[in-house]
Design a protein around this motif. Structure first.
Motif, PDB file in Angstrom:
ATOM      1  N   GLN A   3       4.385   3.534   1.819  1.00 27.42           N
ATOM      2  CA  GLN A   3       3.262   3.324   0.913  1.00 27.42           C
ATOM      3  C   GLN A   3       3.049   1.868   0.526  1.00 27.42           C
ATOM      4  O   GLN A   3       2.096   1.545  -0.154  1.00 27.42           O
ATOM      5  CB  GLN A   3       3.455   4.190  -0.319  1.00 27.42           C
ATOM      6  N   THR A   4       3.933   0.983   0.955  1.00 29.62           N
ATOM      7  CA  THR A   4       3.763  -0.426   0.595  1.00 29.62           C
ATOM      8  C   THR A   4       3.605  -1.333   1.805  1.00 29.62           C
ATOM      9  O   THR A   4       3.637  -2.535   1.671  1.00 29.62           O
ATOM     10  CB  THR A   4       4.961  -0.909  -0.243  1.00 29.62           C
ATOM     11  N   ASN A  40      -5.367   2.133   1.645  1.00 27.74           N
ATOM     12  CA  ASN A  40      -4.155   2.485   0.928  1.00 27.74           C
ATOM     13  C   ASN A  40      -4.448   2.370  -0.562  1.00 27.74           C
ATOM     14  O   ASN A  40      -4.519   1.264  -1.101  1.00 27.74           O
ATOM     15  CB  ASN A  40      -3.003   1.561   1.322  1.00 27.74           C
ATOM     16  N   ARG A  42      -2.647   3.078  -3.162  1.00 23.34           N
ATOM     17  CA  ARG A  42      -1.538   2.541  -3.973  1.00 23.34           C
ATOM     18  C   ARG A  42      -1.583   1.022  -4.035  1.00 23.34           C
ATOM     19  O   ARG A  42      -1.245   0.432  -5.047  1.00 23.34           O
ATOM     20  CB  ARG A  42      -0.198   2.983  -3.419  1.00 23.34           C
ATOM     21  N   LEU A  43      -1.951   0.421  -2.924  1.00 22.58           N
ATOM     22  CA  LEU A  43      -2.040  -1.039  -2.880  1.00 22.58           C
ATOM     23  C   LEU A  43      -3.452  -1.538  -3.130  1.00 22.58           C
ATOM     24  O   LEU A  43      -3.668  -2.744  -3.214  1.00 22.58           O
ATOM     25  CB  LEU A  43      -1.563  -1.556  -1.520  1.00 22.58           C
ATOM     26  N   ASN A  44      -4.414  -0.600  -3.199  1.00 21.98           N
ATOM     27  CA  ASN A  44      -5.826  -0.957  -3.315  1.00 21.98           C
ATOM     28  C   ASN A  44      -6.205  -1.936  -2.200  1.00 21.98           C
ATOM     29  O   ASN A  44      -6.833  -2.965  -2.424  1.00 21.98           O
ATOM     30  CB  ASN A  44      -6.146  -1.535  -4.693  1.00 21.98           C
TER      31      ASN A  44
END
Length: 72
Positions: A3-4, A40, A42-44
C-alpha cells in the motif's frame, strides 16, 4: 499490492491485459482511452502511462502470448 509502493510490473501487465481485452471487444469507451492508470487512495497518488508510450512489441507480445488473440 504493497500500500505504500508504486505499482509493480505485474500490476501494470494485468492492467494492460484488461485494456487490450476491452479494446478488442469493440466497446466505445475504449476508442477514446489514451492512458492506463492506477490510483492509490492511501497515498493519494495516481500512476499513469500513455498507451502510446507502451512499446508496440510489448503490446503484440501480450496480445499473442498472454491473451492468445493475435493481432487485433
Amino acid at each position: 499490492m504493497n500500500q505504500t509502493s508504486p505499482p509493480s510490473k505485474e500490476h501494470l501487465l494485468k492492467l494492460l491485459v484488461h485494456y487490450l481485452m476491452g479494446a478488442g471487444s469493440g466497446l466505445p469507451q475504449f476508442r477514446t482511452q489514451t492512458h492506463l492508470g492506477i490510483f492509490n487512495p492511501r497515498l493519494n497518488t495516481a500512476y499513469r502511462v500513455a498507451i502510446d508510450d507502451v512499446p508496440k512489441d510489448v503490446i503484440e507480445t501480450v496480445r499473442c502470448d498472454i491473451i492468445g488473440s493475435g493481432k487485433i
